[in-house]
Write a protein that holds these residues in place. Structure first.
Motif, mmCIF file in Angstrom:
data_model
loop_
_atom_site.group_PDB
_atom_site.id
_atom_site.type_symbol
_atom_site.label_atom_id
_atom_site.label_comp_id
_atom_site.label_asym_id
_atom_site.label_seq_id
_atom_site.Cartn_x
_atom_site.Cartn_y
_atom_site.Cartn_z
ATOM 1 N N GLU A 185 3.246 0.153 10.172
ATOM 2 C CA GLU A 185 3.811 -1.033 10.815
ATOM 3 C C GLU A 185 4.850 -1.657 9.906
ATOM 4 O O GLU A 185 4.588 -1.972 8.746
ATOM 5 C CB GLU A 185 2.757 -2.085 11.162
ATOM 6 N N CYS A 188 4.816 -6.528 8.989
ATOM 7 C CA CYS A 188 3.480 -6.788 9.557
ATOM 8 C C CYS A 188 3.090 -8.252 9.570
ATOM 9 O O CYS A 188 2.095 -8.626 10.193
ATOM 10 C CB CYS A 188 2.428 -5.995 8.787
ATOM 11 N N CYS A 210 1.121 -0.744 6.173
ATOM 12 C CA CYS A 210 1.827 -1.916 6.693
ATOM 13 C C CYS A 210 2.531 -2.614 5.543
ATOM 14 O O CYS A 210 2.011 -2.689 4.434
ATOM 15 C CB CYS A 210 0.878 -2.869 7.410
#
Length: 371
Positions: A185, A188, A210
């Motif tokens: 991600e 994040c 992330c």
């Protein structure tokens, strides 16, 4: 102009005639996309209605409003600080709001089933019923100089199995190296996507990476009781910094999640960011994208003097946001060597049932695969 985003029920009634009862083309069969307003008497029964088409008059008014609020642009010499001090602005944002500003994105797995390994059946009862409808801003912008049985996932998993055995990866030690499915991600924040993912992928040989531009955001992620280094590695990273290294090899990721992140990056840097991210996807890997669309309510709310460049604005807290069109999204991702699986303009009607007002929201939602 205020009626652009605070519509009367009569105005909505005119628009309903343009709304299809079903809209399946190019959209996953998700419950978040199935709430269609077919009778204006029902408008205040829910907080959100899906697949709302604007009338030509509404579109023209929105265009004029955006044109009006962008006529007076911030001088170039003053714009530099928004790029130079971006880290300070985002850290200040999280210092003030901590992890209480945004809700967890429980809608992720309905809109993006590709986040789940093939054959995995999650508990649908734990998912929220509303899509992310608040003004979600992300934290991937840089601080340098201004300027189941899923057909796609099935193919992706075949590539994942073969790529996990590549010898070059065997010689490199990195977090999550033994996982068969890896997710990244970008931007994040404090974990509004991270923790729904973590709580879904446990014990499934999946690993989540992330990162965020804000060190304060990453600190909050790591302090969260659900953070688990066994399935997640959170780190501070400037996505615009080409010289910085990621903690995993090239061509090692199955999915990259870019949700309300790209809009916070200066438009001149977006292509370079996507080009770099695409290099970390395995063959068959997918980028899942969601962000602000052109003439969304939040764009029309900006006042004169907040515009940095065309469709690119700064908020009062110093963070920035861009508003996309479908064509712009398609060009950015295809220029990065990716092929389109989905590229949608998600138009919704947001309802304040207490004040009896309705507001137009526009988001982009896209999926692009590395061939």
């Amino acid at each position: 102009m205020r009626r652009l985003w605070k519509l009367t029920v009569t105005a909505v009634a005119r628009s309903v005639r343009h709304i299809p009862f079903r809209l399946h083309s190019g959209r996953p069969p998700a419950p978040l996309g199935a709430r269609i307003l077919s009778n204006t008497d029902d408008i205040f029964q829910h907080n959100m209605w899906d697949h709302v088409k604007w009338s030509p008059e509404e579109y023209e008014e929105a265009r004029q409003k955006a044109e009006e609020n962008s006529r007076e642009q911030i001088p170039i010499e003053d714009q530099v600080r928004y790029d130079r001090d971006a880290n300070m602005y985002w850290n200040g944002f999280y210092e003030m709001h901590q992890n209480k500003f945004f809700k967890n994105r429980q809608w992720l797995f309905s809109e993006f089933p590709e986040l789940l390994p093939q054959g995995y059946e999650p508990d649908h009862t734990s998912w929220g019923q509303e899509s992310g409808v608040t003004d979600l801003s992300s934290q991937g912008r840089c601080h340098k100089d201004l300027l189941i049985d899923h057909p796609v996932l099935g193919e992706q998993q075949q590539h994942s199995s073969s790529n996990s055995a590549v010898k070059s990866h065997n010689s490199v030690t990195f977090p999550g190296q033994h996982a068969s499915f890896r997710i990244l991600e970008v931007g994040c924040g404090t974990g509004n996507s991270v923790f729904p993912i973590i709580n879904t992928i446990r014990e499934n040989n999946v690993f989540l990476y992330c990162f965020d531009f804000s060190s304060r955001a990453i600190q909050l992620v790591k302090e969260h009781p659900d953070y688990d280094p066994a399935v997640c590695h959170a780190f501070v990273q400037d996505v615009c910094d080409d010289a910085s290294l990621f903690p995993f090899p090239l061509e090692s990721l199955d999915v990259i999640l870019v949700v309300f992140v790209l809009s916070s990056i200066h438009p001149k840097r977006m292509q370079g960011v996507l080009n770099r991210l695409a290099g970390y996807l395995k063959q068959g890997g997918i980028i899942l994208f969601r962000d602000y669309g052109r003439y969304d309510l939040s764009q029309l709310r900006f006042k004169r003097g907040q515009c940095l460049s065309e469709n690119f604005y700064t908020r009062q807290d110093g963070t920035c946001v861009y508003f996309f069109t479908k064509d712009e999204v398609h060009q950015l991702f295809t220029n990065a060597g990716l092929e389109e699986l989905q590229n949608l303009e998600d138009r919704r009607l947001q309802v304040n049932r207490g004040k009896k007002i309705v507001m137009h929201r526009v988001w982009m939602q896209s999926k692009y695969r590395k061939p």
